[in-house]
Design a protein around this motif. Sequence first.
Motif, PDB file in Angstrom:
ATOM      1  N   LYS A 340      31.587  81.761  58.690  1.00  0.00           N
ATOM      2  CA  LYS A 340      31.712  82.648  57.532  1.00  0.00           C
ATOM      3  C   LYS A 340      32.956  82.303  56.729  1.00  0.00           C
ATOM      4  O   LYS A 340      32.939  82.303  55.489  1.00  0.00           O
ATOM      5  N   VAL A 341      34.030  82.011  57.428  1.00  0.00           N
ATOM      6  CA  VAL A 341      35.282  81.663  56.741  1.00  0.00           C
ATOM      7  C   VAL A 341      35.112  80.368  55.950  1.00  0.00           C
ATOM      8  O   VAL A 341      35.434  80.290  54.759  1.00  0.00           O
ATOM      9  N   LEU A 342      34.619  79.320  56.621  1.00  0.00           N
ATOM     10  CA  LEU A 342      34.535  78.015  55.973  1.00  0.00           C
ATOM     11  C   LEU A 342      33.555  77.993  54.808  1.00  0.00           C
ATOM     12  O   LEU A 342      33.697  77.170  53.896  1.00  0.00           O
ATOM     13  N   SER A 343      32.571  78.881  54.828  1.00  0.00           N
ATOM     14  CA  SER A 343      31.615  78.931  53.712  1.00  0.00           C
ATOM     15  C   SER A 343      32.101  79.801  52.566  1.00  0.00           C
ATOM     16  O   SER A 343      31.446  79.876  51.517  1.00  0.00           O
ATOM     17  N   HIS A 344      33.260  80.437  52.734  1.00  0.00           N
ATOM     18  CA  HIS A 344      33.767  81.328  51.689  1.00  0.00           C
ATOM     19  C   HIS A 344      34.374  80.511  50.551  1.00  0.00           C
ATOM     20  O   HIS A 344      35.117  79.548  50.781  1.00  0.00           O
ATOM     21  N   PRO A 345      34.099  80.870  49.303  1.00  0.00           N
ATOM     22  CA  PRO A 345      34.605  80.077  48.169  1.00  0.00           C
ATOM     23  C   PRO A 345      36.119  80.081  48.033  1.00  0.00           C
ATOM     24  O   PRO A 345      36.672  79.232  47.324  1.00  0.00           O
ATOM     25  N   ALA A 346      36.819  80.995  48.715  1.00  0.00           N
ATOM     26  CA  ALA A 346      38.277  81.030  48.611  1.00  0.00           C
ATOM     27  C   ALA A 346      38.955  79.919  49.403  1.00  0.00           C
ATOM     28  O   ALA A 346      40.123  79.600  49.164  1.00  0.00           O
ATOM     29  N   ILE A 347      38.246  79.298  50.352  1.00  0.00           N
ATOM     30  CA  ILE A 347      38.865  78.305  51.222  1.00  0.00           C
ATOM     31  C   ILE A 347      39.100  77.002  50.470  1.00  0.00           C
ATOM     32  O   ILE A 347      38.203  76.451  49.829  1.00  0.00           O
ATOM     33  N   ALA A 348      40.339  76.504  50.583  1.00  0.00           N
ATOM     34  CA  ALA A 348      40.718  75.262  49.898  1.00  0.00           C
ATOM     35  C   ALA A 348      40.738  74.078  50.845  1.00  0.00           C
ATOM     36  O   ALA A 348      40.373  72.958  50.473  1.00  0.00           O
ATOM     37  N   CYS A 349      41.204  74.282  52.081  1.00  0.00           N
ATOM     38  CA  CYS A 349      41.267  73.199  53.058  1.00  0.00           C
ATOM     39  C   CYS A 349      41.320  73.788  54.459  1.00  0.00           C
ATOM     40  O   CYS A 349      41.565  74.991  54.637  1.00  0.00           O
ATOM     41  N   PHE A 350      41.107  72.951  55.450  1.00  0.00           N
ATOM     42  CA  PHE A 350      40.980  73.351  56.834  1.00  0.00           C
ATOM     43  C   PHE A 350      41.983  72.568  57.670  1.00  0.00           C
ATOM     44  O   PHE A 350      41.840  71.359  57.850  1.00  0.00           O
ATOM     45  N   VAL A 351      43.029  73.249  58.158  1.00  0.00           N
ATOM     46  CA  VAL A 351      43.971  72.640  59.104  1.00  0.00           C
ATOM     47  C   VAL A 351      43.353  72.814  60.486  1.00  0.00           C
ATOM     48  O   VAL A 351      43.285  73.913  61.019  1.00  0.00           O
ATOM     49  N   SER A 352      42.889  71.702  61.064  1.00  0.00           N
ATOM     50  CA  SER A 352      42.033  71.780  62.242  1.00  0.00           C
ATOM     51  C   SER A 352      42.487  70.854  63.355  1.00  0.00           C
ATOM     52  O   SER A 352      43.061  69.788  63.104  1.00  0.00           O
ATOM     53  N   HIS A 353      42.175  71.253  64.603  1.00  0.00           N
ATOM     54  CA  HIS A 353      42.404  70.396  65.761  1.00  0.00           C
ATOM     55  C   HIS A 353      41.339  69.307  65.870  1.00  0.00           C
ATOM     56  O   HIS A 353      41.451  68.414  66.705  1.00  0.00           O
ATOM     57  N   CYS A 354      40.311  69.382  65.050  1.00  0.00           N
ATOM     58  CA  CYS A 354      39.250  68.374  64.986  1.00  0.00           C
ATOM     59  C   CYS A 354      38.364  68.354  66.228  1.00  0.00           C
ATOM     60  O   CYS A 354      37.836  67.296  66.614  1.00  0.00           O
ATOM     61  N   GLY A 355      38.190  69.504  66.883  1.00  0.00           N
ATOM     62  CA  GLY A 355      37.125  69.595  67.854  1.00  0.00           C
ATOM     63  C   GLY A 355      35.797  69.344  67.159  1.00  0.00           C
ATOM     64  O   GLY A 355      35.667  69.560  65.943  1.00  0.00           O
TER      65      GLY A 355
END
Length: 487
Positions: A340-355
Motif C-alpha cells: 500500500k505504501v509503495l503504490s501511494h503517489p506520495a512515495i518518491a524513493c525507497f531506501v531498502s535492504h533489497c530483500g
Amino acid sequence: MSVPTVLVLPLPAQGHVNPMMIFSQRLAENGCNVIFVNTEFIHKKVLSSMGNQEGGGVNGESPIKLVSIPDGLGPDADRNNLWEVSDSLMKNMPAMLEKLIEDLRLKDGIIVSCVVADSAMAGALKIASKIGIKGVVFYPASAAMLALQCSIPKLIDDGIINSNGLPNTQKTFQLSASFPHMDTGSIWWAKGVDSVLGNVMFNNIVHAMQTLELTEWWLCNSTPDLEPQALSYVPKLLPIGPLLRRYDDNQGVTERSLGQFLEEDLSCINWLDQQPHTSVIYVAFGSLTHFDKKQFTEVALGLELTNRPFLWVVRQDSNCNPHEFKGNQGKIVKWASQQKVLSHPAIACFVSHCGWNSTIEGLSNGVPFLCWPCFGDQFFNKTYICDELKVGLGFDLDENELISREEIKVKVDKVLSDENIRSNAHVLKEKMLNNIKDGGRSRENLNKNYNTDQIIGQDGCCSNCASFTMPCSRTCQPNDDLVSKIG
C-alpha cells in the motif's frame, strides 16, 4: 474432478511466508483448498496480527486453513534465531509433517493432493514422495540465486569456492556467457557469517538441491523479462511473479493481508494522503536487519538533513528509539502495509535492504531505489538493481564503515534528480505488471494451459526435462494448467 487440497510449507521467516501466502491465495482463486503450515511460534504471530481471526478452514468459508507444527526446539530456545530454528526444522520437520498429513486424513477427512515446499524446507518433498503425494518447490529469492545454487559443483570445479562452500579468492565470475557478472560477495551463504555457520548453511543447501530433483515443478517469484538469463539457465524454474496483493486503480491494494508477523499500522496511509506527490522517502529494512546505535543515529540525522518528508519503519524489537529524531517532517511506524505504501503517489524513493520481496514490490510500483543491503542475497540484488536494471543507487561507506548522514542526503538528492532512473523504473513497472494481467507470461504459467514455446529456455531445454545442461531430445507436449496438474 474433486477439489485438490494443497499443503503449503514456508520457512518460518517473514520474507518466506509473505510470497507463499500470496501464492496460496492465487491457488485458492483457481479452485484449490490450501493448508498453510507455520511453526507454532509463527502461527501465533500471524493470528495475532489478524486480530485472532483465522479466516475459516478447508471446510469453512475460506479455502485457506492455517495450521501449525512444533519447531522441535525447547521452551527456552530463542525462536528469533532463524539459523537455530532452521537447523531444528531440518531434523524434526519430516516426521512432524508426515504426522500432520495423516492426522488431516484420519481426523478431518482431508486428503492432501500436493505439497508446495519452500526450497529451504525441501525435506518435505521426501515425505511427499514417500507417501505418494505430488510435490512442488517454491524458491522465494531471485532466480539468479537459485542458478548460483544449481552451479555449486561447477563453482567447486572452477576453484571459485572450496568443498565447504567458502570462496577461495575475491574474484568476479559468470555462470554462463550471457549471465550477469557476479563476484564472490554474491555467494550469499558465505556473506557476513562465520565459517562454522557458513558451512552448516552450505551443507543444508546442497542437501536441499539434491532433494529438489524429486519434483518437476519449480516456481519462483520473478518474471521472464526481469531475469531472462537466470530463467534460461534453470529451465525447470517457472516464474509466477510478481506475487502481489490485489490492486485496484481507485482503491489501491484491496486484498486482505495474511501472513504478517506484526500488525500493520494503517495510519501511515492517511499521513501519506496529506503529502505532495513524489515527495516522501520510504525507509524500511525488512524483518531481520538491526543497526547499532551509531548507524541508527546516522540514518535518523541523514533523513533530517534531506529536509524532505519521510516514512520510516522501525520494528518494535529495535534497540534504538527513533522518536527523538523524527521532528515534524517524518512519520515512524512499527510495521507498514508495504505494498500500500509503495503504490501511494506520495512515495518518491525507497531506501531498502533489497530483500527479494521488497525488490519485487518496489519494481512493481515503479519506485526508484536507494540500496542498503545487509546480508545474504541482498548484495547481489543491490548490484542487479543499480547496474543491470539501472533503477537505483547504492550508498558508500565512510572511513568508519558507516553510511554517514551526509552520504544519505547526497544520494537522496541524486536519485530524485535522475530522470533516467525514474524513467527506467516506470518502464520496468509496466513490464512487471504485464506478466500478471490477462495473457501475461506469469499468469499463464499459473492459470492457463501453456505450450512448449512458453516454457522453453534459450538453450532449448524445457521444464519437462530432468537435465539442466542438455537440450531437449524429444518434442514436449503441452502441459496441463497447474491446478489440474496438482489435483
